[in-house]
Scaffold this motif. Structure first.
Motif, PDB file in Angstrom:
ATOM      1  N   UNK A  18       0.835  -1.205   0.000  1.00 19.24           N
ATOM      2  CA  UNK A  18       0.000   0.000   0.000  1.00 19.24           C
ATOM      3  C   UNK A  18       0.873   1.260   0.000  1.00 19.24           C
ATOM      4  N   UNK A  19       2.006   1.181   0.707  1.00 21.75           N
ATOM      5  CA  UNK A  19       2.929   2.337   0.744  1.00 21.75           C
ATOM      6  C   UNK A  19       3.484   2.589  -0.660  1.00 21.75           C
ATOM      7  N   UNK A  20       3.791   1.518  -1.370  1.00 24.42           N
ATOM      8  CA  UNK A  20       4.283   1.692  -2.748  1.00 24.42           C
ATOM      9  C   UNK A  20       3.195   2.336  -3.599  1.00 24.42           C
ATOM     10  N   UNK A  21       1.985   1.791  -3.523  1.00 23.40           N
ATOM     11  CA  UNK A  21       0.916   2.248  -4.407  1.00 23.40           C
ATOM     12  C   UNK A  21       0.536   3.705  -4.150  1.00 23.40           C
ATOM     13  N   UNK A  22       0.715   4.157  -2.890  1.00 17.03           N
ATOM     14  CA  UNK A  22       0.310   5.557  -2.661  1.00 17.03           C
ATOM     15  C   UNK A  22       1.469   6.517  -2.879  1.00 17.03           C
ATOM     16  N   UNK A  23       2.674   5.993  -3.120  1.00 19.41           N
ATOM     17  CA  UNK A  23       3.784   6.869  -3.490  1.00 19.41           C
ATOM     18  C   UNK A  23       4.714   7.249  -2.360  1.00 19.41           C
ATOM     19  N   UNK A  24       4.698   6.476  -1.264  1.00 21.23           N
ATOM     20  CA  UNK A  24       5.701   6.718  -0.205  1.00 21.23           C
ATOM     21  C   UNK A  24       7.095   6.441  -0.781  1.00 21.23           C
ATOM     22  N   UNK A  25       8.111   7.132  -0.273  1.00 24.90           N
ATOM     23  CA  UNK A  25       9.465   6.924  -0.823  1.00 24.90           C
ATOM     24  C   UNK A  25      10.086   5.611  -0.341  1.00 24.90           C
ATOM     25  N   UNK A  26       9.561   4.492  -0.820  1.00 21.95           N
ATOM     26  CA  UNK A  26      10.041   3.189  -0.314  1.00 21.95           C
ATOM     27  C   UNK A  26      11.400   2.809  -0.898  1.00 21.95           C
ATOM     28  N   UNK A  27      11.837   3.503  -1.953  1.00 15.78           N
ATOM     29  CA  UNK A  27      13.219   3.334  -2.437  1.00 15.78           C
ATOM     30  C   UNK A  27      14.074   4.252  -1.566  1.00 15.78           C
ATOM     31  N   UNK A  28      14.415   3.732  -0.376  1.00 10.69           N
ATOM     32  CA  UNK A  28      15.000   4.590   0.658  1.00 10.69           C
ATOM     33  C   UNK A  28      16.417   5.048   0.317  1.00 10.69           C
TER      34      UNK A  28
END
Ligand code: F6P
Length: 531
Positions: A80-90
């Motif tokens: 869900x974090x990926x889909x909403x655009x959180x910066x998961x590529x830290x």
């Protein structure tokens, strides 16, 4: 938001126990005998395809433990974090939003920007595809890695949909043997060069683009603006190169996830705007499946979990992909970048060394060709290598006899891997080509198959843009799932940097011959290359 690394969960320990008790000696044939409903229980309907997982070393109990693992690791929250655009590529401080590129207008992050570029690109595509007006007969994509492999894989896969009046070429390697034979077949007035590079700095692409430009001018080409187009996030660099038509994209699109962006321009030129939109829609349908389908029937989730089960509990180090469709001949190469550049990592998100294995080696060739090459090892070699068969029900050619033979071969291979053949069974068979001098017992052992070798079979109705989009997105998401369980960053690629830096150091040395500071082998080889 915190995520837990797989090996730090209770579910991981439970899976280890389950593996010792039921996994190590799990026999797929016995599982079928025990459970007449096994095929249905391990069948998955997903957008564009059906997946048969019943020939794998799992049962519902194993899947139960695996789903506990996903839950404890927070895979759904991370998705869900990926889909909403959180910066998961830290490590790069970036969002990961290739899913936004295929969301319908008005839906998903950055929708306005995404559809603005898409609309402009597809309008341009229609102009070029009007070959009587544009005069374009050849499109040459110059790009490498994610700026090459997607279009290079998709265009042959969708051959039946490709514009009959335009030939597509791909130049990626800095080896001049790549571009030279392509240029030999071209005339500047009929050629469109697509310079594809997210960064517009990649050595190979920039060098080949310069060669193409010099060739174009040397052969009477006059209108660079008409015959060169760029697809990049670095619009300034493209302009500095002299390209005025540029389709952009954004840093939140990873190279290996970029065929849905402007990098897909050659695909759109090949199949047209409507089919390109269908490719995006197929991927979006798989995105919805991944986002919304409850865990037990969520195919990318289950495939990613199966990957973890095989890699970390069974210790399998590779996975082979066998598309029984010649159009998918570049699919294994495409998957190599997708999976191995994403999950070929040895530290977790906190930089801690991982105590377990990550990305398997992914490899393969189309069936039936692979059968006559390396399938020997899959059947009788010492390593167990799970295989993925991709079967397509309806071909776009009319040779029904060939199609029946193709499908029978695909089914037979997965059957043979699972069923195997005992030495006793082999002993009862005739073997006309076997040596008459050999002891019968010895011969039977040579001719026996262990079986119990796992495989997954994907069934696709027809390999059209929608189904292909869904298939690619399926693989993207399963790679995400295993990466999330391993607690790694699946979206950076620092591992390619060292070689690039050393190459830059060696370039002037090849000209000057200077070997000071080099290791003995490199110095020796450099001298011989210059000799
Ligand atoms: O070297 C690896 C890589 O950065 C890939 O991740 C990428 O797809 C490829 O190079 C090409 O990069 P670019 O599109 O910036 O030319």
């Amino acid at each position: 938001m915190t995520f837990t690394r797989g090996d730090r969960t209770e579910a991981w320990a439970a899976l280890a126990g389950h593996y010792e008790a039921h996994g190590r000696d799990f026999d797929i044939r016995e599982a079928f005998a025990r459970d007449p409903g096994r095929f249905e229980a391990l069948g998955f309907d997903a957008p564009g395809l059906y997946a048969d997982l019943s020939k794998n070393r799992v049962d519902t109990a194993t899947l139960h433990f695996l789903h506990d693992l996903a839950h404890e690791c927070g895979v759904e929250a991370r998705r869900d974090a990926m889909l909403r655009g959180d910066p998961i590529n830290t490590t790069e401080g970036r969002a990961v939003l290739h899913t936004a590129l295929r969301a319908p207008r008005g839906k998903g992050p950055f929708s306005h920007d995404v559809h603005q570029v898409l609309d402009a690109m597809l309008a341009y595509v229609e102009q070029v595809r009007d070959t009587a007006a544009s005069g374009i007969r050849h499109v040459v994509n110059i790009g490498i890695g994610g700026s090459d492999l997607g279009p290079q894989m998709v265009i042959p896969a969708l051959d039946a949909f490709v514009h009959p009046g335009i030939t597509f070429h791909f130049v990626s390697n800095v080896d001049g043997h790549d571009i030279a034979p392509v240029l030999r077949r071209l005339k500047p007035s009929e050629t469109l060069f697509v310079i594809a590079s997210k960064t517009f700095t990649t050595q190979e692409t920039m060098a080949n683009a310069q060669v193409a430009k010099a060739w174009f001018e040397a052969n009477g080409g006059t209108d660079i603006a008409k015959h060169f187009v760029a697809t990049t996030t670095n619009v300034q660099a493209a302009a500095a190169f002299g390209i005025t038509t540029t389709f952009g994209f954004w840093d939140w699109v990873g190279g290996r996830y970029s065929l849905w962006s402007a990098i897909g321009l050659p695909i759109a030129l090949a199949i047209g705007g409507d089919h390109f939109r269908a490719l995006l829609a197929g991927a979006h349908a798989m995105d919805r499946h991944f986002a919304e389908t409850p865990a037990p029937k969520n195919l990318p989730l289950v495939l990613g979990l199966l990957d973890v089960w095989y890699r970390n509990f069974h210790g399998f180090t590779s996975r082979s992909v066998a598309p029984y469709h010649q159009g998918l001949r570049r699919f294994p190469a495409y998957l190599q970048q997708l999976e191995m550049e994403s999950n070929g990592k040895r530290v977790d998100l906190d930089g801690e060394l991982l105590p377990f294995g990550t990305s398997p080696v992914v490899w393969g060739e189309p069936g039936t060709n692979g059968q006559h090459a390396y399938f020997q090892m899959l059947h009788q070699g010492t390593d167990v290598i799970p295989v993925e068969f991709i079967l397509v029900k309806h071909p776009t050619h009319g040779f029904s006899d060939l199609q029946t033979k193709l499908l029978a071969n695909g089914l037979a291979q997965s059957q043979a891997l699972m069923l195997g053949k005992t030495a006793d069974e082999a002993a009862t068979e005739k073997a006309p080509t076997a040596s008459a001098d050999l002891d019968r017992g010895v011969l039977s052992r040579h001719r026996s198959f262990p079986g119990n070798r796992p495989s997954t079979t994907f069934l696709i109705d027809q390999l059209n843009p929608h189904a292909l989009g869904a298939l690619i997105a399926l693989y993207e998401h399963r790679v995400f799932v295993s990466g999330a369980i391993w607690g790694i960053n699946s979206f950076d690629q620092w591992g390619v940097e060292l070689g690039k830096a050393l190459c830059n150091d060696l370039l002037p040395r090849l000209a000057s011959g200077e070997t000071k500071g080099l290791d003995g082998s490199t110095a020796g080889l450099l001298k011989r290359l210059r000799g």
